[in-house]
Design a protein around this motif. Sequence first.
Motif, PDB file in Angstrom:
ATOM      1  N   VAL A  66       0.848  -1.192   0.000  1.00 43.61           N
ATOM      2  CA  VAL A  66       0.000   0.000   0.000  1.00 43.61           C
ATOM      3  C   VAL A  66       0.886   1.245   0.000  1.00 43.61           C
ATOM      4  CG1 VAL A  66      -1.759   1.281   1.274  1.00 43.61           C
ATOM      5  CG2 VAL A  66      -1.845  -1.229   1.200  1.00 43.61           C
ATOM      6  N   ARG A  67       0.535   2.224  -0.844  1.00 42.18           N
ATOM      7  CA  ARG A  67       1.310   3.458  -0.979  1.00 42.18           C
ATOM      8  C   ARG A  67       0.373   4.659  -0.787  1.00 42.18           C
ATOM      9  NH1 ARG A  67       2.356  -0.130  -4.681  1.00 42.18           N
ATOM     10  NH2 ARG A  67       0.946   0.833  -6.192  1.00 42.18           N
ATOM     11  N   VAL A  68       0.749   5.533   0.096  1.00 44.46           N
ATOM     12  CA  VAL A  68      -0.002   6.767   0.329  1.00 44.46           C
ATOM     13  C   VAL A  68       0.902   7.935  -0.069  1.00 44.46           C
ATOM     14  CG1 VAL A  68      -1.231   8.183   1.996  1.00 44.46           C
ATOM     15  CG2 VAL A  68      -1.209   5.686   2.259  1.00 44.46           C
ATOM     16  N   GLU A  69       0.539   8.605  -1.165  1.00 38.45           N
ATOM     17  CA  GLU A  69       1.365   9.687  -1.705  1.00 38.45           C
ATOM     18  C   GLU A  69       0.899  11.029  -1.128  1.00 38.45           C
ATOM     19  OE1 GLU A  69       2.729  11.670  -5.989  1.00 38.45           O
ATOM     20  OE2 GLU A  69       1.294   9.996  -5.946  1.00 38.45           O
ATOM     21  N   LEU A  70       1.864  11.775  -0.557  1.00 37.44           N
ATOM     22  CA  LEU A  70       1.573  13.086   0.016  1.00 37.44           C
ATOM     23  C   LEU A  70       2.013  14.186  -0.933  1.00 37.44           C
ATOM     24  CD1 LEU A  70       2.851  12.470   3.668  1.00 37.44           C
ATOM     25  CD2 LEU A  70       0.555  12.071   2.728  1.00 37.44           C
ATOM     26  N   ASP A  71       1.442  15.370  -0.727  1.00 39.17           N
ATOM     27  CA  ASP A  71       1.847  16.534  -1.515  1.00 39.17           C
ATOM     28  C   ASP A  71       3.331  16.786  -1.296  1.00 39.17           C
ATOM     29  OD1 ASP A  71       2.327  19.328  -2.248  1.00 39.17           O
ATOM     30  OD2 ASP A  71       0.142  19.448  -2.443  1.00 39.17           O
ATOM     31  N   PRO A  72       4.126  16.998  -2.363  1.00 40.30           N
ATOM     32  CA  PRO A  72       5.577  17.224  -2.216  1.00 40.30           C
ATOM     33  C   PRO A  72       5.918  18.429  -1.354  1.00 40.30           C
ATOM     34  CG  PRO A  72       5.041  16.718  -4.489  1.00 40.30           C
ATOM     35  CD  PRO A  72       3.744  16.911  -3.782  1.00 40.30           C
ATOM     36  N   SER A  73       4.972  19.354  -1.204  1.00 35.03           N
ATOM     37  CA  SER A  73       5.251  20.533  -0.377  1.00 35.03           C
ATOM     38  C   SER A  73       5.249  20.205   1.118  1.00 35.03           C
ATOM     39  CB  SER A  73       4.222  21.628  -0.660  1.00 35.03           C
ATOM     40  OG  SER A  73       2.923  21.204  -0.274  1.00 35.03           O
ATOM     41  N   VAL A  74       4.742  19.036   1.446  1.00 34.17           N
ATOM     42  CA  VAL A  74       4.642  18.649   2.853  1.00 34.17           C
ATOM     43  C   VAL A  74       5.948  17.999   3.313  1.00 34.17           C
ATOM     44  CG1 VAL A  74       3.448  17.176   4.508  1.00 34.17           C
ATOM     45  CG2 VAL A  74       2.147  18.335   2.723  1.00 34.17           C
ATOM     46  N   ALA A  76       7.338  15.994   6.372  1.00 35.46           N
ATOM     47  CA  ALA A  76       6.779  15.273   7.513  1.00 35.46           C
ATOM     48  C   ALA A  76       7.657  14.089   7.877  1.00 35.46           C
ATOM     49  CB  ALA A  76       5.379  14.802   7.181  1.00 35.46           C
ATOM     50  N   ASN A  77       7.448  13.602   9.069  1.00 34.63           N
ATOM     51  CA  ASN A  77       8.059  12.343   9.488  1.00 34.63           C
ATOM     52  C   ASN A  77       7.057  11.593  10.366  1.00 34.63           C
ATOM     53  OD1 ASN A  77       8.948  14.584  11.465  1.00 34.63           O
ATOM     54  ND2 ASN A  77       9.178  12.677  12.665  1.00 34.63           N
ATOM     55  N   ILE A  78       7.172  10.262  10.387  1.00 35.99           N
ATOM     56  CA  ILE A  78       6.226   9.417  11.136  1.00 35.99           C
ATOM     57  C   ILE A  78       6.635   9.410  12.604  1.00 35.99           C
ATOM     58  CG2 ILE A  78       5.323   7.079  11.419  1.00 35.99           C
ATOM     59  CD1 ILE A  78       5.794   6.627   8.434  1.00 35.99           C
ATOM     60  N   VAL A  79       5.697   9.826  13.452  1.00 30.97           N
ATOM     61  CA  VAL A  79       5.927   9.821  14.897  1.00 30.97           C
ATOM     62  C   VAL A  79       5.552   8.465  15.498  1.00 30.97           C
ATOM     63  CG1 VAL A  79       5.268  10.887  17.098  1.00 30.97           C
ATOM     64  CG2 VAL A  79       5.564  12.299  15.045  1.00 30.97           C
ATOM     65  N   ALA A  80       4.426   7.901  15.050  1.00 29.42           N
ATOM     66  CA  ALA A  80       3.968   6.613  15.570  1.00 29.42           C
ATOM     67  C   ALA A  80       3.022   5.983  14.568  1.00 29.42           C
ATOM     68  CB  ALA A  80       3.270   6.800  16.913  1.00 29.42           C
ATOM     69  N   SER A  81       2.869   4.668  14.676  1.00 26.07           N
ATOM     70  CA  SER A  81       1.934   3.950  13.806  1.00 26.07           C
ATOM     71  C   SER A  81       1.409   2.730  14.548  1.00 26.07           C
ATOM     72  CB  SER A  81       2.600   3.524  12.493  1.00 26.07           C
ATOM     73  OG  SER A  81       3.556   2.505  12.715  1.00 26.07           O
ATOM     74  N   SER A  82       0.211   2.296  14.164  1.00 26.28           N
ATOM     75  CA  SER A  82      -0.406   1.113  14.782  1.00 26.28           C
ATOM     76  C   SER A  82       0.081  -0.176  14.143  1.00 26.28           C
ATOM     77  CB  SER A  82      -1.925   1.208  14.661  1.00 26.28           C
ATOM     78  OG  SER A  82      -2.331   1.230  13.296  1.00 26.28           O
ATOM     79  N   LEU A  83       0.968  -0.058  13.156  1.00 26.98           N
ATOM     80  CA  LEU A  83       1.452  -1.229  12.437  1.00 26.98           C
ATOM     81  C   LEU A  83       2.945  -1.074  12.216  1.00 26.98           C
ATOM     82  CD1 LEU A  83       0.064  -3.774  11.156  1.00 26.98           C
ATOM     83  CD2 LEU A  83       0.170  -2.567   8.960  1.00 26.98           C
ATOM     84  N   THR A  84       3.663  -2.158  12.333  1.00 27.13           N
ATOM     85  CA  THR A  84       5.114  -2.116  12.070  1.00 27.13           C
ATOM     86  C   THR A  84       5.375  -2.083  10.569  1.00 27.13           C
ATOM     87  OG1 THR A  84       5.230  -4.529  12.115  1.00 27.13           O
ATOM     88  CG2 THR A  84       5.617  -3.368  14.197  1.00 27.13           C
ATOM     89  N   VAL A  89       9.126   7.579   2.585  1.00 26.91           N
ATOM     90  CA  VAL A  89      10.254   7.822   1.700  1.00 26.91           C
ATOM     91  C   VAL A  89       9.800   8.712   0.559  1.00 26.91           C
ATOM     92  CG1 VAL A  89      11.994   6.788   0.194  1.00 26.91           C
ATOM     93  CG2 VAL A  89      11.272   5.592   2.266  1.00 26.91           C
ATOM     94  N   ASN A  90      10.465   9.874   0.409  1.00 26.03           N
ATOM     95  CA  ASN A  90      10.178  10.775  -0.717  1.00 26.03           C
ATOM     96  C   ASN A  90       8.678  11.088  -0.829  1.00 26.03           C
ATOM     97  OD1 ASN A  90      12.904  10.885  -1.419  1.00 26.03           O
ATOM     98  ND2 ASN A  90      12.713   9.071  -2.748  1.00 26.03           N
ATOM     99  N   HIS A  91       8.097  11.497   0.261  1.00 22.82           N
ATOM    100  CA  HIS A  91       6.686  11.917   0.311  1.00 22.82           C
ATOM    101  C   HIS A  91       5.706  10.772   0.069  1.00 22.82           C
ATOM    102  CE1 HIS A  91       8.296  15.966   0.278  1.00 22.82           C
ATOM    103  NE2 HIS A  91       8.932  15.706  -0.868  1.00 22.82           N
ATOM    104  N   VAL A  92       6.155   9.529   0.150  1.00 18.89           N
ATOM    105  CA  VAL A  92       5.273   8.370  -0.033  1.00 18.89           C
ATOM    106  C   VAL A  92       5.363   7.476   1.200  1.00 18.89           C
ATOM    107  CG1 VAL A  92       4.722   6.333  -1.420  1.00 18.89           C
ATOM    108  CG2 VAL A  92       5.509   8.422  -2.539  1.00 18.89           C
ATOM    109  N   ILE A  93       4.216   7.203   1.791  1.00 17.71           N
ATOM    110  CA  ILE A  93       4.153   6.280   2.920  1.00 17.71           C
ATOM    111  C   ILE A  93       3.973   4.867   2.365  1.00 17.71           C
ATOM    112  CG2 ILE A  93       2.841   5.635   4.977  1.00 17.71           C
ATOM    113  CD1 ILE A  93       1.907   8.571   5.134  1.00 17.71           C
ATOM    114  N   HIS A  94       4.837   3.964   2.810  1.00 14.40           N
ATOM    115  CA  HIS A  94       4.804   2.576   2.332  1.00 14.40           C
ATOM    116  C   HIS A  94       4.337   1.665   3.472  1.00 14.40           C
ATOM    117  CE1 HIS A  94       6.989   3.362  -1.473  1.00 14.40           C
ATOM    118  NE2 HIS A  94       7.589   4.322  -0.755  1.00 14.40           N
ATOM    119  N   ILE A  95       3.314   0.876   3.183  1.00 11.44           N
ATOM    120  CA  ILE A  95       2.813  -0.120   4.136  1.00 11.44           C
ATOM    121  C   ILE A  95       2.843  -1.473   3.429  1.00 11.44           C
ATOM    122  CG2 ILE A  95       0.895  -0.820   5.610  1.00 11.44           C
ATOM    123  CD1 ILE A  95      -0.088   2.079   5.517  1.00 11.44           C
TER     124      ILE A  95
END
Length: 343
Positions: A66-74, A76-84, A89-95
Amino acid sequence: MLINIIEEIAVGTVIVLVSSMIAWLYHIRQLYASAPVLFQNHTDDSQYPVYQIVISNRGNQVEENVRVELDPSVQANIVASSLTDVILVNHVIHIMRIHKKQEVNLLLQIRSGFFDSSKILSVSSNETTGKICKSPHDIPFNYGVSALIISLLIGICPIFYYTGQIIDYVTDKLDERNLSGISNQGWGNLDAYQESDLRKSYSDNEFPVRLLGIRKKSDYSDVSIPDSLKRIWPQLNQNSLLLNYEVNNKTASDLGVLAFRQGAYNTPPFYRNVPPMSKAVIIIPVRTVPASGNIRIEFMFRLHADWMDRIDHTFNPAILDGTVIRPAEEHQPSGKTGTAPAH
């Protein structure tokens, strides 16, 4: 008959369509992402706000990569998640994997700009492209389960209807078994009789009408011609059969009985009105016996203002024993006889 066939086809078609729809909806992939909450209070000295992202798999299949793509202007960094195994990476969250009907919660610390669901550009997996929702409240329920629940709710009335039909069918079959003695005497089409008020006055082995016997025209002398047959007497040949039926009215009301030869051309009906707790005779002439040897007489009954039709009596006169009636003086029906004339 045709209506029953059409009804069965319609019911079968609806069942197939509903089943196919549920199966189709069950396999629809449902992947969603939303950003519902801003956390403004922090336990550390950071001045950056923290936002929540929810990635939901409401479908019935596992979603891989699963890939969640964020606006490049954002930034951010992950503080916590309910899943390991969740990385940014490069504005894309990888699950790596989200199981069916599972929800993944992430907390993102945003170091620049404003963040909401509009900053989520896309959510996707190896098999599907998901949808962005403003909040988890906008995420629909599982389509397959929802369709099944709706189908069950809609189907409650038909279920009750057909359950009633099954109960009625079983009841009719039990009634038919109870009336087997009458059926064995040749009486058929007893469905209406089974549920009628008329039956309440008779036991399972009794019927309002019974065949007393059979005579031929040649058995009568001119002076003993029944009144009901005088008009058609010249039309009968010497071998014409005369069926003598006795009507036994055991009810507290007048009982009207209409009898006629089924399938015979130009044969008049014969009617008797039998007073309460009395008996009467109806004589049905049969000019010719069919090639099959079976004679069929239809009866209609009137009790109160309701007519009940068409109960039939089928028999083969060649195999009846002890039914040939001798001259009228030798056989008189017992009990009080109705005096209403037969037509």
